[in-house]
Design a protein around this motif. Sequence first.
Motif, PDB file in Angstrom:
ATOM      1  N   LEU A 107       0.777  -1.252   0.116  1.00 56.31           N
ATOM      2  CA  LEU A 107      -0.018   0.011   0.117  1.00 56.31           C
ATOM      3  C   LEU A 107       0.941   1.207  -0.077  1.00 56.31           C
ATOM      4  O   LEU A 107       1.966   1.303   0.517  1.00 56.31           O
ATOM      5  N   ASN A 156      -6.140   4.588  -1.888  1.00 57.91           N
ATOM      6  CA  ASN A 156      -5.218   3.462  -2.213  1.00 57.91           C
ATOM      7  C   ASN A 156      -6.179   2.672  -3.214  1.00 57.91           C
ATOM      8  O   ASN A 156      -5.817   2.195  -4.317  1.00 57.91           O
ATOM      9  N   VAL A 157      -7.418   2.412  -2.727  1.00 56.93           N
ATOM     10  CA  VAL A 157      -8.356   1.561  -3.559  1.00 56.93           C
ATOM     11  C   VAL A 157      -8.721   2.438  -4.889  1.00 56.93           C
ATOM     12  O   VAL A 157      -9.099   1.849  -5.928  1.00 56.93           O
ATOM     13  N   ALA A 181     -14.876   2.697  -4.408  1.00 52.36           N
ATOM     14  CA  ALA A 181     -14.051   2.339  -3.533  1.00 52.36           C
ATOM     15  C   ALA A 181     -14.823   2.183  -2.185  1.00 52.36           C
ATOM     16  O   ALA A 181     -14.527   1.403  -1.219  1.00 52.36           O
ATOM     17  N   THR A 202      -5.744  -4.119   0.819  1.00 53.92           N
ATOM     18  CA  THR A 202      -5.059  -4.674  -0.423  1.00 53.92           C
ATOM     19  C   THR A 202      -5.915  -5.273  -1.371  1.00 53.92           C
ATOM     20  O   THR A 202      -5.955  -5.327  -2.655  1.00 53.92           O
ATOM     21  N   ARG A 251      -8.348  -3.075  -3.219  1.00 55.46           N
ATOM     22  CA  ARG A 251      -7.562  -2.413  -4.196  1.00 55.46           C
ATOM     23  C   ARG A 251      -7.742  -3.109  -5.655  1.00 55.46           C
ATOM     24  O   ARG A 251      -7.693  -2.798  -6.622  1.00 55.46           O
ATOM     25  N   SER A 258     -10.777  -3.392  -7.446  1.00 55.79           N
ATOM     26  CA  SER A 258     -11.237  -1.870  -7.840  1.00 55.79           C
ATOM     27  C   SER A 258     -11.605  -1.925  -9.428  1.00 55.79           C
ATOM     28  O   SER A 258     -12.766  -1.464  -9.575  1.00 55.79           O
TER      29      SER A 258
END
Length: 259
Positions: A107, A116-117, A136, A165, A168, A171
């Motif tokens: 990340l 992050n996502v 997200a 993680t 993400r 996504s």
Amino acid sequence: MTVPAIVIKHLRKEYHLPDGEVITALNDIHLSDDSDFDPIGQGEFVMLRGPSGGGKTSLLNILGTIDTLTQGNIEILGHQIDNRCTDRFLSNLRLRQIGFVFQTFNLLSTMTALENVELPMAIANELDERQRRERALELLAMVGLRDRVNHLPSELSGGEQQRVTIARALSNRPQILLMDEPTGDLDSSNTIDVMDLILRINQQDKVTIVMVTHNPDVECYANRLLYLEDGVIVKQAVNKIQVPLILQDYQRYLSSKDQ
């Protein structure tokens, strides 16, 4: 008949060292209708097992197109992958159809969980800012982190970071999820939470999952196990028991180990 997500034909991977030595990491990996080991089917959950140095991570990296093969070819979601593929084609495939989850989380430390996502969606540039934010938030709620969206990675536990993680990785709605020791740094309780989440993604969303693990305790989650040793698939095992029927027993087993 299951539609193949990944077909591998006579895959070989060599590393050439500066002193001239050649190390063979993978030798004639063959997952095809004309081999002893079937292709990885769409919606299948496959685990790669075996000793360290056996070739598991090398195979995962080639399937993720972040490493190149020496000989042979692979087919991912109908796309032929070999040394003639351009970097642009491979990066687009990774961005839109393949998700990655690693043991070390990876990340970005200066970004919140939400940011992050959002990042892969921003790179893909297919959704506007509002749509990215909604997607997200939806993913973070799915992984149980709706109340942690504005926290930095340093403010999250290991289990929470791994769930970010995973969010993400999902996504851009990938069809394949590649995982390298996703529970390696987690305790038993967090391992259960993360594996339950991975299983739910696999079964509800029909995402194809290929996961490297050294943990024999999580084998019950997979449809199929492929054992690699010295760069060769030496055997496979198929789980005939439906995983949801044994999860409670597995959770009780891990809880008893911690006591």
